[in-house]
Structure formats: structure tokens, C-alpha cells
Design an enzyme around this catalytic site. Structure first.
Site, PDB file in Angstrom:
ATOM      1  N   SER A 148       1.022  -1.530   0.106  1.00 45.61           N
ATOM      2  CA  SER A 148       0.190  -0.288   0.170  1.00 45.61           C
ATOM      3  C   SER A 148       0.703   1.452  -0.144  1.00 45.61           C
ATOM      4  CB  SER A 148      -1.064   0.220   1.848  1.00 45.61           C
ATOM      5  OG  SER A 148      -1.413   1.178   1.481  1.00 45.61           O
ATOM      6  N   TYR A 161      -1.476  -0.321  10.580  1.00 43.52           N
ATOM      7  CA  TYR A 161      -1.649  -1.127   8.985  1.00 43.52           C
ATOM      8  C   TYR A 161      -0.945  -0.588   7.634  1.00 43.52           C
ATOM      9  CZ  TYR A 161      -3.780  -1.180   4.288  1.00 43.52           C
ATOM     10  OH  TYR A 161      -3.645  -1.471   3.116  1.00 43.52           O
TER      11      TYR A 161
END
Length: 249
Positions: A148, A161
Site C-alpha cells: 500500500s 496498518y
């Protein structure tokens, strides 16, 4: 006994995809099947993934499915074993399964932190552990890890995250440096339409993410990046691809 299996062409590879029941995983399965690859799809939602595989076959592609919980090493082993038993080899693993229950650290959502660690980090490691010996015995293979843009920067609500995605990038780079016969690619998506935002339990964070989704890319943009990476000749290893919406800061 290790059986020598002939190399497969750039099209028609055996591609395993985790988290393939929706979002990027499903889009990647459809994109690769359209290109002539044989896709083997894994996810926990077995009814949904069975429907995806059936639809791909209806469209003329080659797709099979198997129930998979990436947090369980035995489940991952069974998934990979089933694909190898069916096809005789494993050419590509796309480690896509992930969760993103964003929140501020002071919300102390420790169970969600642990869930992200289990799925986003352990799940990737379980995938690597299951396919790496097979790929080494074949003398070739390709592992694609979906990270990501949160693995390139730290943002409020995304500390844990982002940490898991930084870890995916570190694991991938270490594996790349250790490998001479297995290619390793990291694909880091920016805002992308998927189900990930629905795992956010903090109402304010969920609303903020939903608002940002107006500029999000289709999941097919990431599928195209994966297709590009695995479509290169064996001597070319595309190490990292970052894909963002044009409007994303």
C-alpha cells in the site's frame, strides 16, 4: 521425489491469488484469466469465491477455487498443495489478502491491531513459506505482494496498518535479495475501490475514508500492474510498482 516440470510460457501460468473474492484480488483474477493464465483462487468466503471462479469460466477463462484462511499456516499449505496437485507446478503467488480497520492509536483497538498483523504480515509469510520451496525446486517462480502507499508514509489512523505494509515491503526486499531464481514484486496501491473500508469500525474514520473514495481508482488498475509485472521475461524482475489516483496527494 521432486519431479521436473517444463517451464510454462508467459501466458498460461499457474497463478495463485489470496483474498480473491472481491476488490483487487477478484479484479486480478479476472484480468489474468483474460490473458490466458490459469488462476487458482483462495478466500474465506467460499461461496463468493466459487461464484467468481464460475463466472470467470463462463467468460472463457480457466479458474478454480479453494477455501483459504491466510492466518492459518495449515490452511495456506492445503491451498498451495491443492493447486500443485491439480496443475503440477506453481508459477506465481499473488499475496493479496489484507484488512484495514483504521483508527487512532488512542482508540486502543488492540484486537484490530492484532488482526492486521495476522492477516497482513503473517498471511504474507505463510504464503511465502508454502510456495518458496516449490519454486526453488522448479528453478523459477514469482511472488507478488500487495502492499500500500501506506507502506511508504505514516498517517493518522493508519499507524498500525501502515506498519504492516512497511513490513510487507521489508520482507519482499529481503526475499528479493536472497533470490536468484524467484522473482519478487511489491505493488503498492493508493486509494482503490474495494471492501477494505467496510472493516473500519471507528465511525469518524470510516466516514472520512468513504468520502475520500470519490477519487479512488478501480481495482482493475492494480490488476493491470500485476499483469505487467508477471508478463515480463524471466530475466526481468519488476521490483516495485506504486499506483495512485492522479488526484491523490
Amino acid at each position: 521425489m521432486i519431479v521436473s516440470v517444463p517451464s510454462t510460457p508467459a501466458s498460461g501460468r499457474i497463478v495463485l491469488i489470496t483474498g480473491a473474492s472481491s476488490g483487487i484480488g477478484q479484479a486480478t483474477a479476472r484480468r489474468l484469466a483474460e490473458s490466458g493464465h490459469r488462476v487458482f483462487l483462495g478466500a474465506r468466503r467460499v461461496e463468493r469465491i466459487a461464484a467468481v471462479a464460475a463466472d470467470i469460466r463462463t467468460q472463457g477463462g480457466n479458474a478454480e477455487h479453494h477455501v483459504l484462511d491466510v492466518t492459518d499456516r495449515r490452511s495456506m499449505g492445503a491451498f498451495v498443495h491443492a493447486a500443485r496437485e491439480r496443475h503440477g507446478r506453481i508459477d506465481v503467488l499473488v499475496n493479496n489478502a489484507g484488512v484495514m480497520p483504521l483508527s487512532r492509536l488512542d482508540a486502543l483497538k488492540v484486537d484490530e491491531w492484532n488482526q492486521m498483523i495476522d492477516v497482513n504480515i503473517r498471511g504474507v509469510l505463510h504464503g511465502i513459506a508454502a510456495v518458496l520451496p516449490i519454486m526453488r525446486s522448479q528453478g523459477e517462480g514469482h511472488i507478488v505482494n500487495i502492499a500500500s502507499v501506506s507502506g511508504h508514509r505514516a498517517d493518522p489512523t493508519a499507524a498500525v496498518y501502515g506498519a504492516t505494509k512497511f513490513a510487507v515491503r521489508a520482507i519482499s526486499e529481503g526475499l528479493r535479495q536472497e533470490s536468484r531464481d524467484v522473482r519478487v514484486t511489491v505493488v503498492s496501491p493508493g486509494l482503490t475501490h474495494s471492501d477494505l473500508a467496510e472493516s473500519i469500525t471507528d465511525p469518524g474514520t470510516r466516514d472520512a475514508v468513504r468520502a475520500q473514495m470519490q477519487i479512488a481508482m478501480p481495482a482493475s488498475a492494480i490488476a493491470d500492474a500485476v499483469a505487467y509485472a508477471i508478463g515480463q521475461p524471466p530475466a526481468v524482475d519488476v521490483n516495485e510498482i506504486v499506483v495512485r489516483p492522479t488526484a491523490q496527494a
